[in-house]
Every structure is written in structure tokens, then in C-alpha cells.
Design an enzyme around this catalytic site. Structure first.
Site, PDB file in Angstrom:
ATOM      1  N   PRO A  10      42.732  34.916  39.533  1.00 18.27           N
ATOM      2  CA  PRO A  10      41.545  34.780  38.707  1.00 18.27           C
ATOM      3  C   PRO A  10      40.499  35.854  38.953  1.00 18.27           C
ATOM      4  O   PRO A  10      40.255  36.265  40.084  1.00 18.27           O
ATOM      5  CB  PRO A  10      41.004  33.392  39.068  1.00 18.27           C
ATOM      6  CG  PRO A  10      41.657  33.007  40.339  1.00 18.27           C
ATOM      7  CD  PRO A  10      42.939  33.757  40.409  1.00 18.27           C
ATOM      8  N   ASN A  11      39.934  36.280  37.856  1.00 17.46           N
ATOM      9  CA  ASN A  11      38.829  37.243  37.788  1.00 17.46           C
ATOM     10  C   ASN A  11      39.237  38.675  38.114  1.00 17.46           C
ATOM     11  O   ASN A  11      38.421  39.583  37.962  1.00 17.46           O
ATOM     12  CB  ASN A  11      37.651  36.803  38.671  1.00 17.46           C
ATOM     13  CG  ASN A  11      37.126  35.455  38.256  1.00 17.46           C
ATOM     14  OD1 ASN A  11      36.826  35.245  37.089  1.00 17.46           O
ATOM     15  ND2 ASN A  11      37.040  34.532  39.193  1.00 17.46           N
ATOM     16  N   ARG A  18      33.585  44.013  37.459  1.00 20.16           N
ATOM     17  CA  ARG A  18      33.121  42.894  38.286  1.00 20.16           C
ATOM     18  C   ARG A  18      32.618  43.395  39.633  1.00 20.16           C
ATOM     19  O   ARG A  18      33.374  44.005  40.390  1.00 20.16           O
ATOM     20  CB  ARG A  18      34.284  41.928  38.502  1.00 20.16           C
ATOM     21  CG  ARG A  18      33.966  40.816  39.460  1.00 20.16           C
ATOM     22  CD  ARG A  18      35.204  40.016  39.814  1.00 20.16           C
ATOM     23  NE  ARG A  18      34.854  38.978  40.758  1.00 20.16           N
ATOM     24  CZ  ARG A  18      35.713  38.402  41.570  1.00 20.16           C
ATOM     25  NH1 ARG A  18      36.976  38.744  41.553  1.00 20.16           N
ATOM     26  NH2 ARG A  18      35.314  37.468  42.395  1.00 20.16           N
ATOM     27  N   TYR A  23      34.166  45.445  44.700  1.00 19.30           N
ATOM     28  CA  TYR A  23      35.521  45.695  44.218  1.00 19.30           C
ATOM     29  C   TYR A  23      35.760  47.104  43.689  1.00 19.30           C
ATOM     30  O   TYR A  23      36.878  47.437  43.314  1.00 19.30           O
ATOM     31  CB  TYR A  23      35.887  44.672  43.139  1.00 19.30           C
ATOM     32  CG  TYR A  23      35.839  43.262  43.645  1.00 19.30           C
ATOM     33  CD1 TYR A  23      36.848  42.761  44.463  1.00 19.30           C
ATOM     34  CD2 TYR A  23      34.775  42.418  43.330  1.00 19.30           C
ATOM     35  CE1 TYR A  23      36.797  41.467  44.951  1.00 19.30           C
ATOM     36  CE2 TYR A  23      34.718  41.120  43.808  1.00 19.30           C
ATOM     37  CZ  TYR A  23      35.730  40.653  44.617  1.00 19.30           C
ATOM     38  OH  TYR A  23      35.685  39.376  45.100  1.00 19.30           O
ATOM     39  N   ASN A  72      47.576  38.868  45.212  1.00 21.79           N
ATOM     40  CA  ASN A  72      46.130  38.717  45.398  1.00 21.79           C
ATOM     41  C   ASN A  72      45.753  37.501  44.559  1.00 21.79           C
ATOM     42  O   ASN A  72      45.583  37.601  43.342  1.00 21.79           O
ATOM     43  CB  ASN A  72      45.360  39.955  44.948  1.00 21.79           C
ATOM     44  CG  ASN A  72      43.875  39.838  45.226  1.00 21.79           C
ATOM     45  OD1 ASN A  72      43.351  38.742  45.406  1.00 21.79           O
ATOM     46  ND2 ASN A  72      43.186  40.963  45.233  1.00 21.79           N
ATOM     47  N   ALA A  75      40.325  33.639  44.361  1.00 23.59           N
ATOM     48  CA  ALA A  75      39.740  32.432  44.939  1.00 23.59           C
ATOM     49  C   ALA A  75      40.767  31.328  45.206  1.00 23.59           C
ATOM     50  O   ALA A  75      40.535  30.461  46.048  1.00 23.59           O
ATOM     51  CB  ALA A  75      38.629  31.903  44.033  1.00 23.59           C
ATOM     52  N   HIS A  78      41.854  30.309  48.824  1.00 20.72           N
ATOM     53  CA  HIS A  78      41.080  29.393  49.657  1.00 20.72           C
ATOM     54  C   HIS A  78      41.193  27.939  49.214  1.00 20.72           C
ATOM     55  O   HIS A  78      40.572  27.067  49.832  1.00 20.72           O
ATOM     56  CB  HIS A  78      39.616  29.830  49.652  1.00 20.72           C
ATOM     57  CG  HIS A  78      39.465  31.313  49.743  1.00 20.72           C
ATOM     58  ND1 HIS A  78      39.800  32.040  50.876  1.00 20.72           N
ATOM     59  CD2 HIS A  78      39.082  32.228  48.814  1.00 20.72           C
ATOM     60  CE1 HIS A  78      39.600  33.325  50.636  1.00 20.72           C
ATOM     61  NE2 HIS A  78      39.172  33.464  49.400  1.00 20.72           N
ATOM     62  N   ASP A  85      52.977  26.364  48.565  1.00 23.17           N
ATOM     63  CA  ASP A  85      54.303  25.765  48.413  1.00 23.17           C
ATOM     64  C   ASP A  85      55.234  26.648  47.586  1.00 23.17           C
ATOM     65  O   ASP A  85      56.427  26.748  47.884  1.00 23.17           O
ATOM     66  CB  ASP A  85      54.200  24.376  47.795  1.00 23.17           C
ATOM     67  CG  ASP A  85      53.579  23.357  48.735  1.00 23.17           C
ATOM     68  OD1 ASP A  85      53.412  23.648  49.935  1.00 23.17           O
ATOM     69  OD2 ASP A  85      53.236  22.252  48.247  1.00 23.17           O
ATOM     70  N   GLU A  96      50.123  38.830  51.224  1.00 21.90           N
ATOM     71  CA  GLU A  96      48.810  38.427  50.718  1.00 21.90           C
ATOM     72  C   GLU A  96      47.869  39.621  50.809  1.00 21.90           C
ATOM     73  O   GLU A  96      47.774  40.254  51.868  1.00 21.90           O
ATOM     74  CB  GLU A  96      48.274  37.266  51.556  1.00 21.90           C
ATOM     75  CG  GLU A  96      46.898  36.791  51.156  1.00 21.90           C
ATOM     76  CD  GLU A  96      46.369  35.695  52.074  1.00 21.90           C
ATOM     77  OE1 GLU A  96      45.143  35.513  52.098  1.00 21.90           O
ATOM     78  OE2 GLU A  96      47.163  35.025  52.774  1.00 21.90           O
ATOM     79  N   HIS A  98      43.930  41.342  49.767  1.00 24.22           N
ATOM     80  CA  HIS A  98      42.540  41.194  49.320  1.00 24.22           C
ATOM     81  C   HIS A  98      41.906  42.578  49.295  1.00 24.22           C
ATOM     82  O   HIS A  98      42.097  43.370  50.224  1.00 24.22           O
ATOM     83  CB  HIS A  98      41.752  40.272  50.245  1.00 24.22           C
ATOM     84  CG  HIS A  98      42.341  38.909  50.320  1.00 24.22           C
ATOM     85  ND1 HIS A  98      42.190  37.982  49.320  1.00 24.22           N
ATOM     86  CD2 HIS A  98      43.133  38.347  51.259  1.00 24.22           C
ATOM     87  CE1 HIS A  98      42.850  36.884  49.649  1.00 24.22           C
ATOM     88  NE2 HIS A  98      43.440  37.086  50.813  1.00 24.22           N
ATOM     89  N   ILE A  99      41.166  42.850  48.256  1.00 23.40           N
ATOM     90  CA  ILE A  99      40.477  44.128  48.117  1.00 23.40           C
ATOM     91  C   ILE A  99      39.340  44.212  49.123  1.00 23.40           C
ATOM     92  O   ILE A  99      39.164  45.220  49.808  1.00 23.40           O
ATOM     93  CB  ILE A  99      39.978  44.300  46.671  1.00 23.40           C
ATOM     94  CG1 ILE A  99      41.181  44.381  45.716  1.00 23.40           C
ATOM     95  CG2 ILE A  99      39.069  45.527  46.536  1.00 23.40           C
ATOM     96  CD1 ILE A  99      40.832  44.257  44.248  1.00 23.40           C
ATOM     97  N   SER A 100      38.572  43.142  49.226  1.00 31.66           N
ATOM     98  CA  SER A 100      37.444  43.115  50.165  1.00 31.66           C
ATOM     99  C   SER A 100      37.897  42.508  51.496  1.00 31.66           C
ATOM    100  O   SER A 100      38.958  41.890  51.584  1.00 31.66           O
ATOM    101  CB  SER A 100      36.288  42.287  49.587  1.00 31.66           C
ATOM    102  OG  SER A 100      36.653  40.921  49.513  1.00 31.66           O
ATOM    103  N   ARG A 105      32.680  38.163  54.416  1.00 31.95           N
ATOM    104  CA  ARG A 105      31.979  37.583  53.270  1.00 31.95           C
ATOM    105  C   ARG A 105      31.611  36.127  53.567  1.00 31.95           C
ATOM    106  O   ARG A 105      31.534  35.720  54.713  1.00 31.95           O
ATOM    107  CB  ARG A 105      32.858  37.719  52.023  1.00 31.95           C
ATOM    108  CG  ARG A 105      33.082  39.207  51.673  1.00 31.95           C
ATOM    109  CD  ARG A 105      33.883  39.405  50.439  1.00 31.95           C
ATOM    110  NE  ARG A 105      33.159  38.873  49.275  1.00 31.95           N
ATOM    111  CZ  ARG A 105      33.718  38.702  48.100  1.00 31.95           C
ATOM    112  NH1 ARG A 105      34.991  39.004  47.907  1.00 31.95           N
ATOM    113  NH2 ARG A 105      33.018  38.219  47.087  1.00 31.95           N
ATOM    114  N   ARG A 109      35.359  31.833  52.323  1.00 39.45           N
ATOM    115  CA  ARG A 109      36.452  32.787  52.096  1.00 39.45           C
ATOM    116  C   ARG A 109      37.238  33.098  53.375  1.00 39.45           C
ATOM    117  O   ARG A 109      38.217  33.836  53.343  1.00 39.45           O
ATOM    118  CB  ARG A 109      35.908  34.095  51.517  1.00 39.45           C
ATOM    119  CG  ARG A 109      35.278  33.945  50.163  1.00 39.45           C
ATOM    120  CD  ARG A 109      34.891  35.303  49.594  1.00 39.45           C
ATOM    121  NE  ARG A 109      33.988  35.168  48.478  1.00 39.45           N
ATOM    122  CZ  ARG A 109      34.350  34.951  47.218  1.00 39.45           C
ATOM    123  NH1 ARG A 109      35.629  34.841  46.920  1.00 39.45           N
ATOM    124  NH2 ARG A 109      33.459  34.841  46.264  1.00 39.45           N
TER     125      ARG A 109
END
Length: 142
Positions: A10-11, A18, A23, A72, A75, A78, A85, A96, A98-100, A105, A109
Site C-alpha cells: 500500500p501507498n 509521497r 521516500y 515491501n 504498512a 506491521h 502465513d 523483506e 523497506h526504503i526507510s 521512525r 513501525r
């Protein structure tokens, strides 16, 4: 030729617009073109969805036939036991991403439901996190 599936949650369709201070200002499509040009020996497929169930379906569809998944989950990282699963159900390694740096943060998160199911986690290197994940998937196994 290695087949790698990238799944963004998402996003992440808003990358480039954004929160550029977190990002960056590059769209994911522009970055993906660069990644494909840098790794012509890989077939890199891309999927993005703001819907958890669609992400799960894509993991199921590709998680038995490609050489690895770069995920990625945004949200959902979390919150989603269902994605955890799905990762556990497939046979290919999942990284997994993550950009940030999620640990620098907000406290909510700091916990990932996905990390225990993944081969590894890469966070905080901007879009380069995807390249690092890709390199881990295509590196010769020791």
C-alpha cells in the site's frame, strides 16, 4: 535466467510524490527500469497493490515458480499475519525490504510480522534496498 518477483504494498504506487523527504523523488517505475538495465541476466517482474488479499494471491502465484520474491509490504508489515502465513506457505526465499529505516521512525513501525517468515530484511537504503535484496537472491549459494 533468474526470475525475481518484486511485490510492493500500500501507498508505494505514490513513490516519487509521497513524502519525498522519506521516500525520495524517483518513481518506482523509473527505478525498476534502472534495475532491469543493471541486471539483464534477471527477469524482474513487478506487482503493486494497495489490497492485502491481492498481495497474498501474487505470493501464492509466484512463490513456487520464481527464484525469489522481494517484498515491501508497506504498512502491512506491521499488521499482517496473513502475509506472514503466505510467505511461510511458499517455497522460494522472500526478502523483506523497506526504503526507510523503519527503526528510526515511529515506534509502531519497529515490529514486523513478516520478518520471522523471511530469509532476510533490508531497510534504510532508499530504493537501493531493492538492489541489495536482488543481489542477495542472485548470489551463488555457499
Amino acid at each position: 535466467m533468474k526470475k525475481i518477483q518484486i511485490i510492493n504494498g500500500p501507498n508505494l504506487n505514490l513513490l516519487g510524490r509521497r513524502e519525498p523527504s522519506i521516500y525520495g523523488s524517483k518513481t518506482f517505475d523509473a527505478y525498476l527500469d534502472e534495475l532491469r538495465a543493471r541486471y539483464p541476466e534477471c527477469e524482474i517482474s513487478y506487482f503493486q497493490s494497495n489490497i492485502e488479499g491481492e498481495m497474498i494471491t501474487k505470493i501464492h502465484e509466484t512463490g513456487f515458480s520464481c527464484d525469489g520474491i522481494i517484498l515491501n509490504a508497506g504498512a502491512y508489515t506491521h499488521t499482517s499475519i496473513a502475509l506472514h502465513d503466505a510467505i511461510k506457505a511458499v517455497t522460494v526465499p522472500v526478502i523483506e525490504v523497506h526504503i526507510s529505516n523503519v527503526h528510526a521512525r515511529e515506534p509502531f513501525r519497529h515490529h514486523s510480522f513478516l520478518s520471522p517468515a523471511c530469509k532476510g530484511v533490508i531497510a534504510g537504503f532508499g530504493m537501493d534496498s531493492y538492489r541489495l535484496a536482488l543481489e542477495s537472491l542472485i548470489a551463488p549459494n555457499p
